[in-house]
Motif scaffolding. Structure first.
Motif, mmCIF file in Angstrom:
data_model
loop_
_atom_site.group_PDB
_atom_site.id
_atom_site.type_symbol
_atom_site.label_atom_id
_atom_site.label_comp_id
_atom_site.label_asym_id
_atom_site.label_seq_id
_atom_site.Cartn_x
_atom_site.Cartn_y
_atom_site.Cartn_z
ATOM 1 N N THR A 52 2.239 -2.794 0.560
ATOM 2 C CA THR A 52 3.701 -2.728 0.383
ATOM 3 C C THR A 52 4.396 -2.534 1.741
ATOM 4 N N VAL A 54 6.132 -1.734 5.133
ATOM 5 C CA VAL A 54 5.808 -2.013 6.537
ATOM 6 C C VAL A 54 4.384 -2.562 6.660
ATOM 7 N N ARG A 75 -3.978 2.937 -2.767
ATOM 8 C CA ARG A 75 -4.577 3.590 -3.942
ATOM 9 C C ARG A 75 -4.470 2.750 -5.205
ATOM 10 N N ARG A 76 -3.427 1.886 -5.322
ATOM 11 C CA ARG A 76 -3.213 1.147 -6.572
ATOM 12 C C ARG A 76 -3.800 -0.263 -6.487
ATOM 13 N N ASP A 106 -8.109 6.008 -1.491
ATOM 14 C CA ASP A 106 -7.178 7.043 -1.045
ATOM 15 C C ASP A 106 -7.639 7.470 0.343
ATOM 16 N N VAL A 107 -6.835 7.221 1.354
ATOM 17 C CA VAL A 107 -7.300 7.468 2.729
ATOM 18 C C VAL A 107 -7.509 8.956 3.031
ATOM 19 N N ASN A 133 -1.058 2.976 9.047
ATOM 20 C CA ASN A 133 0.303 2.796 8.519
ATOM 21 C C ASN A 133 0.668 3.767 7.397
ATOM 22 N N TYR A 202 7.680 16.231 7.509
ATOM 23 C CA TYR A 202 7.429 14.837 7.892
ATOM 24 C C TYR A 202 7.410 14.723 9.425
ATOM 25 N N LYS A 206 4.213 13.546 11.470
ATOM 26 C CA LYS A 206 4.275 12.250 12.168
ATOM 27 C C LYS A 206 4.190 12.443 13.683
ATOM 28 N N ILE A 235 13.114 -0.009 7.408
ATOM 29 C CA ILE A 235 12.597 -1.080 6.564
ATOM 30 C C ILE A 235 12.789 -0.699 5.100
ATOM 31 N N ASN A 237 12.502 -0.047 1.420
ATOM 32 C CA ASN A 237 11.363 0.208 0.534
ATOM 33 C C ASN A 237 11.860 0.943 -0.719
ATOM 34 N N TRP A 240 13.931 4.184 -0.058
ATOM 35 C CA TRP A 240 15.331 3.978 0.331
ATOM 36 C C TRP A 240 16.142 3.515 -0.878
HETATM 37 N N1 LIG Z 1 10.451 2.216 5.882
HETATM 38 C C1 LIG Z 1 11.040 2.744 6.929
HETATM 39 O O1 LIG Z 1 12.267 2.652 7.094
HETATM 40 C C2 LIG Z 1 10.225 3.487 7.941
HETATM 41 C C3 LIG Z 1 10.892 4.023 9.067
HETATM 42 C C4 LIG Z 1 10.132 4.692 10.021
HETATM 43 C C5 LIG Z 1 8.766 4.780 9.890
HETATM 44 N N2 LIG Z 1 8.150 4.253 8.789
HETATM 45 C C6 LIG Z 1 6.680 4.381 8.697
HETATM 46 O O2 LIG Z 1 6.145 3.184 8.175
HETATM 47 C C7 LIG Z 1 4.921 3.460 7.463
HETATM 48 C C8 LIG Z 1 4.936 2.794 6.110
HETATM 49 O O3 LIG Z 1 6.071 3.205 5.393
HETATM 50 P P1 LIG Z 1 6.727 2.315 4.242
HETATM 51 O O4 LIG Z 1 8.179 2.527 4.369
HETATM 52 O O5 LIG Z 1 6.187 0.935 4.259
HETATM 53 O O6 LIG Z 1 6.187 3.121 2.965
HETATM 54 P P2 LIG Z 1 5.789 2.616 1.531
HETATM 55 O O7 LIG Z 1 6.538 1.400 1.143
HETATM 56 O O8 LIG Z 1 5.907 3.832 0.688
HETATM 57 O O9 LIG Z 1 4.278 2.224 1.708
HETATM 58 C C9 LIG Z 1 3.260 3.154 1.825
HETATM 59 C C10 LIG Z 1 1.952 2.451 1.479
HETATM 60 O O10 LIG Z 1 0.871 3.342 1.720
HETATM 61 C C11 LIG Z 1 0.044 3.414 0.565
HETATM 62 N N3 LIG Z 1 -0.449 4.794 0.503
HETATM 63 C C12 LIG Z 1 0.282 5.928 0.418
HETATM 64 N N4 LIG Z 1 -0.532 7.004 0.395
HETATM 65 C C13 LIG Z 1 -1.799 6.523 0.449
HETATM 66 C C14 LIG Z 1 -3.075 7.140 0.451
HETATM 67 N N5 LIG Z 1 -3.216 8.469 0.395
HETATM 68 N N6 LIG Z 1 -4.176 6.340 0.550
HETATM 69 C C15 LIG Z 1 -4.048 5.003 0.619
HETATM 70 N N7 LIG Z 1 -2.861 4.359 0.622
HETATM 71 C C16 LIG Z 1 -1.752 5.116 0.525
HETATM 72 C C17 LIG Z 1 0.944 3.053 -0.613
HETATM 73 O O11 LIG Z 1 0.216 2.456 -1.662
HETATM 74 P P3 LIG Z 1 -0.389 3.345 -2.871
HETATM 75 O O12 LIG Z 1 0.741 4.203 -3.353
HETATM 76 O O13 LIG Z 1 -0.825 2.320 -3.863
HETATM 77 O O14 LIG Z 1 -1.515 4.111 -2.302
HETATM 78 C C18 LIG Z 1 1.866 2.019 0.024
HETATM 79 O O15 LIG Z 1 1.272 0.740 -0.015
HETATM 80 C C19 LIG Z 1 4.806 4.984 7.436
HETATM 81 O O16 LIG Z 1 3.915 5.381 8.453
HETATM 82 C C20 LIG Z 1 6.208 5.482 7.757
HETATM 83 O O17 LIG Z 1 6.174 6.743 8.403
HETATM 84 C C21 LIG Z 1 8.849 3.607 7.815
#
Ligand SMILES: NC(=O)c1ccc[n+]([C@@H]2O[C@H](COP(=O)([O-])OP(=O)(O)OC[C@H]3O[C@@H](n4cnc5c(N)ncnc54)[C@H](OP(=O)(O)O)[C@@H]3O)[C@@H](O)[C@H]2O)c1
Length: 315
Positions: A52, A54, A75-76, A106-107, A133, A202, A206, A235, A237, A240
């Motif tokens: 999903t 990023v 995880r899913r 699950d990482v 990520n 967070y 981070k 980004i 998601n 947001w």
């Molecule tokens: N989006 C933004 O605006 C933004 C801004 C700054 C930084 N970031 C950074 O970008 C990265 C990704 O964020 P995102 O916005 O793309 O989040 P997201 O849409 O919530 O995606 C997170 C992904 O990680 C997987 N995940 C979560 N916990 C897990 C676990 N314990 N084991 C394995 N997989 C796991 C989730 O899938 P499952 O639930 O199926 O496991 C999902 O695919 C993060 O490091 C975040 O800090 C994002």
């Protein structure tokens, strides 16, 4: 908790940066994954959370850069399967022939991570690019209200899990050059900003995760393992979306994907051990005064205590 208008203003503010004159919100030719200089042909790329957001955008950009295999973890199982279909479709469209592999995992669970690496090794595969990520965040609350268990759970996801995967990644046999891309966040240097300040767990986890990769970079030369942390931009998601924000406030996910591919190239070797934003123009970063500063100031864009003399070791 901040109001919707305050969050929107904060997001707009965070998208402005004074580092490069040109601030990107869309992909541009210098970081295009189809540029031959950025080709990932022959490489195996592992993206945690690649199903999903990023992580998916990064996986898709590596498909466009002709990576040989992309392994996505999450995880899913169904989310991974859907993502794999879309990535395979993309591979067909661009003719890259990229193979997509998914592992429900699950990482945070070391036994599950061990099983994935065992399977990868059993197939004789060496991972060349590791994209850290996955991250965990929760509702806005001071740490003492969240409680130690929840704060520690974020540290486990955002620091311990990436370290454990890195340990496995470094332990692989062979001498080929490797790359780590750590998906960090602008929150680590905006700690007092409203909206960031209300999620201190967070920020703690981070920033610790980013320092972790900075220190790993210090331990191995860029010619062996090139390591860079970056803020992907804002980004869109589900998180947001649930706040009721408009998608117009957000950056293109193609920008962070293409930027990640650029980071996994020789062009970005001067960023080894540093933290950068996907929106910073790479031509500006790579030349002139900015490039001079990278070459001369070992502390710049690295985590440390501001205001004190520091050692001058370069790496
Ligand atoms: N989006 C933004 O605006 C933004 C801004 C700054 C930084 N970031 C950074 O970008 C990265 C990704 O964020 P995102 O916005 O793309 O989040 P997201 O849409 O919530 O995606 C997170 C992904 O990680 C997987 N995940 C979560 N916990 C897990 C676990 N314990 N084991 C394995 N997989 C796991 C989730 O899938 P499952 O639930 O199926 O496991 C999902 O695919 C993060 O490091 C975040 O800090 C994002």
């Amino acid at each position: 908790m901040s109001t919707l208008a305050e969050i929107a203003e904060m997001l707009a503010g965070m998208s402005r940066t004074d580092l490069t004159t040109t601030v990107r919100r869309e992909p541009y030719p210098a970081i295009s994954p189809s540029r031959p200089e950025l080709s990932q042909a022959g490489r195996v790329v592992l993206v945690t959370g690649g199903g999903t957001g990023v992580g998916f955008a990064i996986a898709r950009a590596f498909v466009r850069a002709s990576a040989k295999t992309i392994i996505i973890l999450g995880r899913r199982a169904q989310v991974l399967a859907d993502a794999a279909s879309r990535l395979e479709e993309e591979a067909k469209t661009v003719g890259s022939g990229t193979k997509i592999v998914t592992y429900p995992c699950d990482v945070v669970n070391t036994a599950e991570v061990d099983a994935v690496w065992k399977e990868i090794a059993a197939q004789g595969i060496t991972v060349d690019v590791y994209v850290a990520n996955v991250a965990k965040t929760t509702e806005p609350k001071p740490m003492l209200e969240l409680g130690t268990d929840e704060v520690w759970s974020q540290v486990e996801t955002n620091v311990k899990a990436p370290l454990y995967l890195a340990e496995k990644f470094y332990a692989q046999p062979g001498e080929s050059r490797k790359f780590i891309i750590n998906v960090s966040t602008a929150s680590i240097h905006s700690t007092t900003h409203p909206g960031v300040a209300e999620r201190p767990a967070y920020t703690l986890s981070k920033l610790s995760g980013t320092l972790l990769f900075q220190l790993l970079a210090q331990d191995a030369p860029r010619e062996k393992v090139q390591v860079v942390s970056f803020h992907p931009g804002l980004i869109w998601n589900d998180g947001w979306k649930s706040l009721g924000l408009s998608p117009d406030l957000f950056d293109s996910d193609e920008l962070c994907g293409a930027f990640a591919v650029w980071l996994a190239s020789e062009n970005a070797s001067f960023l080894h051990g540093r933290f950068v934003w996907a929106s910073w123009d790479v031509d500006e970063l790579s030349s002139g005064e900015l490039r001079k500063r990278f070459d001369e100031d070992p502390n710049w864009l690295r985590a440390s205590i501001v205001g004190l003399n520091q050692g001058l070791r370069t790496y």
